[in-house]
Write a protein that holds these residues in place. Structure first.
Motif, mmCIF file in Angstrom:
data_model
loop_
_atom_site.group_PDB
_atom_site.id
_atom_site.type_symbol
_atom_site.label_atom_id
_atom_site.label_comp_id
_atom_site.label_asym_id
_atom_site.label_seq_id
_atom_site.Cartn_x
_atom_site.Cartn_y
_atom_site.Cartn_z
ATOM 1 N N GLU A 44 44.391 39.266 32.651
ATOM 2 C CA GLU A 44 43.217 39.816 32.914
ATOM 3 C C GLU A 44 43.047 41.162 32.949
ATOM 4 O OE1 GLU A 44 40.820 37.815 35.666
ATOM 5 O OE2 GLU A 44 41.557 35.423 34.945
ATOM 6 N N ARG A 45 43.942 41.795 33.623
ATOM 7 C CA ARG A 45 44.010 43.292 33.771
ATOM 8 C C ARG A 45 43.940 44.180 32.508
ATOM 9 N NH1 ARG A 45 48.419 45.884 37.396
ATOM 10 N NH2 ARG A 45 47.359 47.709 36.944
ATOM 11 N N LEU A 46 44.937 43.295 31.605
ATOM 12 C CA LEU A 46 45.192 43.833 30.219
ATOM 13 C C LEU A 46 43.717 43.838 29.375
ATOM 14 C CD1 LEU A 46 48.628 42.390 29.398
ATOM 15 C CD2 LEU A 46 48.127 44.663 30.432
ATOM 16 N N GLU A 47 43.122 42.901 29.369
ATOM 17 C CA GLU A 47 41.973 42.721 28.699
ATOM 18 C C GLU A 47 40.854 43.642 29.408
ATOM 19 O OE1 GLU A 47 41.153 38.456 29.220
ATOM 20 O OE2 GLU A 47 42.365 37.876 27.647
ATOM 21 N N ASN A 48 40.836 43.898 30.624
ATOM 22 C CA ASN A 48 39.768 44.889 31.066
ATOM 23 C C ASN A 48 40.207 46.312 30.763
ATOM 24 O OD1 ASN A 48 38.691 42.495 32.034
ATOM 25 N ND2 ASN A 48 39.567 42.594 34.082
ATOM 26 N N SER A 101 29.773 48.077 42.774
ATOM 27 C CA SER A 101 30.032 46.412 42.541
ATOM 28 C C SER A 101 28.682 45.902 41.790
ATOM 29 C CB SER A 101 30.449 45.700 43.610
ATOM 30 O OG SER A 101 29.340 45.559 44.697
ATOM 31 N N SER A 102 28.878 44.564 41.272
ATOM 32 C CA SER A 102 27.718 43.894 41.099
ATOM 33 C C SER A 102 26.642 43.487 41.933
ATOM 34 C CB SER A 102 28.102 42.572 40.396
ATOM 35 O OG SER A 102 28.742 41.845 41.169
ATOM 36 N N GLU A 103 27.121 43.744 43.376
ATOM 37 C CA GLU A 103 26.101 43.506 44.369
ATOM 38 C C GLU A 103 25.691 44.888 44.864
ATOM 39 O OE1 GLU A 103 29.424 42.032 44.812
ATOM 40 O OE2 GLU A 103 28.676 40.198 44.128
ATOM 41 N N LYS A 138 27.439 49.407 32.581
ATOM 42 C CA LYS A 138 28.377 48.047 33.359
ATOM 43 C C LYS A 138 29.606 47.974 32.353
ATOM 44 C CE LYS A 138 27.062 43.776 35.545
ATOM 45 N NZ LYS A 138 26.176 42.490 35.478
ATOM 46 N N ILE A 139 30.760 47.957 33.151
ATOM 47 C CA ILE A 139 32.072 47.917 32.772
ATOM 48 C C ILE A 139 32.810 46.861 33.635
ATOM 49 C CG2 ILE A 139 32.117 50.228 31.669
ATOM 50 C CD1 ILE A 139 33.832 50.938 34.112
ATOM 51 N N LYS A 140 33.905 46.525 33.070
ATOM 52 C CA LYS A 140 34.867 45.508 33.779
ATOM 53 C C LYS A 140 36.286 46.501 34.188
ATOM 54 C CE LYS A 140 34.009 40.919 33.229
ATOM 55 N NZ LYS A 140 34.313 40.101 34.218
ATOM 56 N N LEU A 141 36.309 46.518 35.704
ATOM 57 C CA LEU A 141 37.523 46.889 36.203
ATOM 58 C C LEU A 141 38.099 45.909 37.052
ATOM 59 C CD1 LEU A 141 36.367 50.723 37.540
ATOM 60 C CD2 LEU A 141 37.914 49.987 35.353
ATOM 61 N N ASP A 156 32.822 43.050 37.886
ATOM 62 C CA ASP A 156 31.829 43.656 36.995
ATOM 63 C C ASP A 156 31.549 44.834 37.932
ATOM 64 O OD1 ASP A 156 31.510 41.885 34.756
ATOM 65 O OD2 ASP A 156 29.864 40.878 35.743
ATOM 66 N N THR A 157 31.573 46.144 37.096
ATOM 67 C CA THR A 157 31.317 47.340 37.814
ATOM 68 C C THR A 157 30.167 48.199 37.155
ATOM 69 O OG1 THR A 157 33.558 47.504 38.722
ATOM 70 C CG2 THR A 157 32.597 49.379 38.560
#
Length: 613
Positions: A141-145, A306-308, A381-384, A388-389
Motif C-alpha cells: 500500500e505504501r508503494l501504491e501511494n 487529514s480527511s477529518e 487531495k492526495i494519498k499519504l 487521504d490527505t
C-alpha cells in the motif's frame, strides 16, 4: 532371510535419514507448517507458534476459523469460507489464498496460505503452508501511494515476505513429499557437505542460474559472492551462520542462513532473495526525501490535514511566516487556523475544491499573535500512507492587498482632488460670468419695451437655470454641505431634495460627529451612489436609511422597495447598476458588506465601515 533383513535395515536407515533431514528442514524453514485432519489442526512447528503468538497446545485441536476474525476482508464469514476451502482441498484441488488470522494478543495479520491433500497409511491429511504477509501488505500500500512508481512489480514479489524466518510446516517422512513441498516455496534450500549436495531445490538452482549437474557447493557459494572455505560453518544446530551476500556481480541482496544438521559435516542452507524489496524500499526512501525537500524548501506555506480536517504537519515556511511552533498546530482543526467565507467554513470549501486542478481562492489566516493575514489558498487531495490527505498550499498576499488598498485610496484621493478643482472652477469662474450676465440682463429688461420684454424673460430663465445647474454640479462634485456641516447634515440635505418623489425614512446616531475627511467623503459617495441607483434603476416608491455609529465603525443599512436584481450577478453585470463603484470605495476602506436582493423584492445593503477607536 538374511538378505531381506539387510534390505529392511537399509530402508529403515534411509527413512531415518529422511526423517532427520525433514526435521531439520522443518526447524529452519522461513514459514509456518501445520497439519490438519479433517477440519482440525493436529500438528504445527515452532514458527507457527511464533506467527500466531500462541503456544502449541493453543493451536492443536482448533479449527482454523477459531484462530480467525469472524469475517474475512471480503465480508465472507470465516467459518463458512474455511470449510469450503478445506472441502475443495479434500476433493483433490491444490488451494492457495490470502487469509486473515488473529494472534494470541488479539491483533490481526494477513497470511498467504497453501493447502495440499496428503495420504498417509490410507489416512487423508491436509498440509498447510502459511506465511505472514502483513508487512508485505503494508509495503504494497505504501508503494501504491508513493506516486505509483512500483506498479511494475509482479504479484509474486508483492507477496514475498520481508522476513523469511518462518519455519516450514511438518513435512511427511518420505523424500518425495519433502521435495514436493520444497519445490513450491520461493526460497532456495540446499543440504550439502563440503564435497557434494545431498539435496537442492529448483528455486536455489534458479536463483544462482545453474543446472544441478553443473553446480558444486564451492561454485554455489562463489555465485553468492562468498568463499565456502572461508565461511565459519556452524558446529551445532543452535549456532547458525547468517550472512547478507550481494552475489558474484554485487547486484543482489540475499539473506543466507546455514545450520548444522545432526550428521557431522552436513549442513542446510536457506537462501532468500530480498533484491526487489530492497529496490522498492530505496525508491520509497528517495521519493520521501524528495517530497520532504520540496515540502520544507517551498516559498509558500504548506499544511497537511487529514480527511477529518485536522492538521498533522506544516512546513518551515508557514511556521516562520505566522510565528507558530510545529507542535502548536498538530492536532488542531483547520477551521481554527483559516477563516472561511460568511456562508461556509473553510473545511467545506476544502472538501469541494480539492480536485485535480488547483484553484486559488482568497482567505485569511490567523497568526500566532492573533492578527489576520490575507492569503491565497489552493488544495489537492492526495494519498499519504494509508490515509487521504489534503495538501494545502498557502501563499501570503498581505503585501499585494496592502498595495491594492493604497492604489484604491490614491485613485479616490485623485478623483476627489479633481472634483474639487472642477467645482472650484465652476464656482469661481463660470459662476461669476453667469451672475454678470444676469445683472446685464436685468438692466436691459428695465430699459426695454414691447416684445423685447418677452425675449429678456426667456433669456433670464435660461441664465437662472444655468446658474442653478452650476451650483448643483459644484455641490455634487465637491459637496460644500459635507465639508461645512459634516456627514449627517450632507446626507440629510441630499434626502430632503428627494422627499417630493419618495417616502423616505432616515435615522442616525452620528449626532453631527465629524470623522476623518476620507471616511466622510467615501461614506457620502457610497450613500449617494445607492440613492442614484434607486433613482436610475429601481422604480421604487420608498427609501429607508439608517446610520449607526459605534465605537469603532459606522453601520449603514439601506433599502428600497424597487424591482431588485438577481443576487448572484457577476461583478461585470453589477457594474451596469453602479454597484462596482460602491464596492471599489468599500474595498478602499476595508469595509464589509452584505447585499440581499431578488427580482421584485427590492434591494438591501448592510455595510460596516471601520473608523478606528
Amino acid at each position: 532371510m538374511d538378505n531381506e533383513l539387510k534390505q529392511l535395515r537399509r530402508q529403515l536407515e534411509s527413512l531415518k535419514h529422511d526423517a532427520i533431514k525433514y526435521q531439520l528442514l522443518k526447524e529452519t524453514a522461513g514459514f509456518a507448517m501445520l497439519t490438519m485432519q479433517k477440519y482440525v489442526f493436529i500438528d504445527c512447528n515452532r514458527m507457527a507458534e511464533q506467527i500466531f503468538g500462541r503456544a502449541r497446545e493453543e493451536i492443536i485441536g482448533k479449527e482454523p476459523f477459531i484462530l480467525s476474525p469472524k469475517y474475512q476482508s471480503d465480508g465472507s464469514p470465516s467459518d463458512e469460507k474455511a470449510i469450503g476451502l478445506i472441502n475443495s482441498t479434500l476433493d483433490g484441488e491444490a488451494v492457495r489464498f490470502e487469509w486473515q488470522h488473529v494472534r494470541g494478543d488479539g491483533t490481526r495479520f494477513y497470511a498467504d496460505v497453501s493447502l495440499n491433500k496428503i495420504a498417509v497409511n490410507n489416512e487423508e491429511y491436509i498440509q498447510v503452508i502459511l506465511r505472514d504477509i502483513s508487512d508485505e501488505k503494508i509495503s504494497k500500500e505504501r508503494l501504491e501511494n508513493q506516486n505509483r512508481i512500483i506498479r511494475h512489480l509482479n504479484l509474486k514479489y508483492q507477496r514475498q515476505n520481508k522476513d523469511y524466518e518462518k519455519l516450514l510446516d511438518e513435512i511427511k517422512q518420505h523424500q518425495d513429499q519433502t521435495n514436493a513441498i520444497l519445490s513450491t516455496i520461493t526460497d532456495g534450500v540446499v543440504v550439502f557437505s563440503l564435497e557434494k549436495f545431498l539435496y537442492i531445490n529448483k528455486q536455489m538452482l534458479y536463483m544462482v542460474g545453474y543446472m544441478e549437474e553443473e553446480l558444486s557447493p564451492q561454485l554455489l557459494f562463489t555465485q553468492l559472492g562468498l568463499e565456502l572455505d572461508s565461511i565459519p560453518l556452524p558446529e551445532s544446530h543452535g549456532d547458525p551462520y547468517e550472512s547478507w551476500p550481494a552475489g558474484i556481480n554485487n547486484d543482489k541482496y540475499f539473506r543466507l542462513k546455514v545450520v548444522a544438521m545432526k550428521e557431522k559435516g552436513v549442513y542446510m542452507a536457506h537462501l532468500t532473495d530480498y533484491t526487489e524489496i530492497r529496490k522498492v524500499n530505496r525508491t520509497i526512501e528517495e521519493s520521501e526525501f524528495k517530497f520532504r525537500s520540496i515540502f520544507h524548501s517551498s516559498t509558500d506555506g504548506i499544511v497537511l490535514a487529514s480527511s477529518e480536517f485536522v492538521i498533522y504537519e506544516v512546513n518551515n515556511t508557514f511556521i516562520k511566516k505566522y510565528g507558530y511552533k510545529a507542535h502548536e498546530l498538530t492536532g488542531v482543526s483547520i477551521d481554527t487556523l483559516i477563516i472561511g467565507s460568511k456562508d461556509e467554513k473553510f473545511s467545506h470549501w476544502l472538501e469541494t475544491a480539492s480536485g485535480e486542478e488547483i484553484k486559488l481562492t482568497e482567505f485569511q489566516v490567523f497568526s500566532s499573535d492573533g492578527s489576520l493575514s490575507h492569503v491565497e489558498v489552493g488544495s489537492r487531495k492526495i494519498k499519504l500512507g494509508f490515509s487521504d490527505t489534503y495538501l494545502i498550499i498557502i501563499r501570503d498576499i498581505s503585501y499585494r492587498k496592502k498595495f491594492e488598498q493604497q492604489l484604491f485610496n490614491s485613485i479616490i484621493k485623485a478623483e476627489e482632488t479633481e472634483r474639487k478643482r472642477i467645482a472650484a472652477n465652476l464656482h469661481d469662474e463660470l459662476g461669476p460670468v453667469l451672475s454678470s450676465m444676469k445683472l446685464y440682463l436685468n438692466t436691459f429688461k428695465a430699459k426695454s419695451e414691447g416684445h423685447f420684454d418677452y425675449l429678456a424673460g426667456q433669456f433670464e430663465d435660461l441664465v437662472s437655470d444655468a446658474v442653478g445647474t452650476v451650483r448643483s454640479l459644484s455641490e455634487d462634485l465637491s459637496p460644500i454641505s459635507l465639508f461645512k456641516g459634516g456627514l449627517e447634515k450632507a446626507i440629510q440635505k441630499r434626502l430632503d431634495a428627494l422627499r417630493d418623489f419618495y417616502r423616505i425614512e432616515f435615522s442616525s446616531t452620528l449626532n453631527e460627529k465629524r470623522f476623518e475627511e476620507q471616511i466622510e467623503i467615501n461614506t457620502f459617495r457610497v450613500i449617494n451612489e445607492l440613492l442614484n441607483n434607486t433613482l436610475k434603476h429601481a422604480n421604487a416608491s420608498s427609501i429607508n436609511l439608517k446610520l449607526i455609529h459605534s465605537r469603532s465603525d459606522i453601520n449603514i443599512h439601506y433599502e428600497d422597495d424597487g424591482v431588485g436584481f438577481e443576487p448572484n450577478l457577476s461583478e461585470h453585470e453589477l457594474s451596469g447598476r453602479g454597484v462596482s463603484n460602491i464596492l471599489g470605495r468599500l474595498k478602499s476602506m476595508n469595509a464589509t458588506y452584505e447585499i440581499e436582493s431578488g427580482p421584485g423584492k427590492g434591494v438591501s445593503y448592510n455595510i460596516v465601515i471601520p473608523i478606528g477607536k
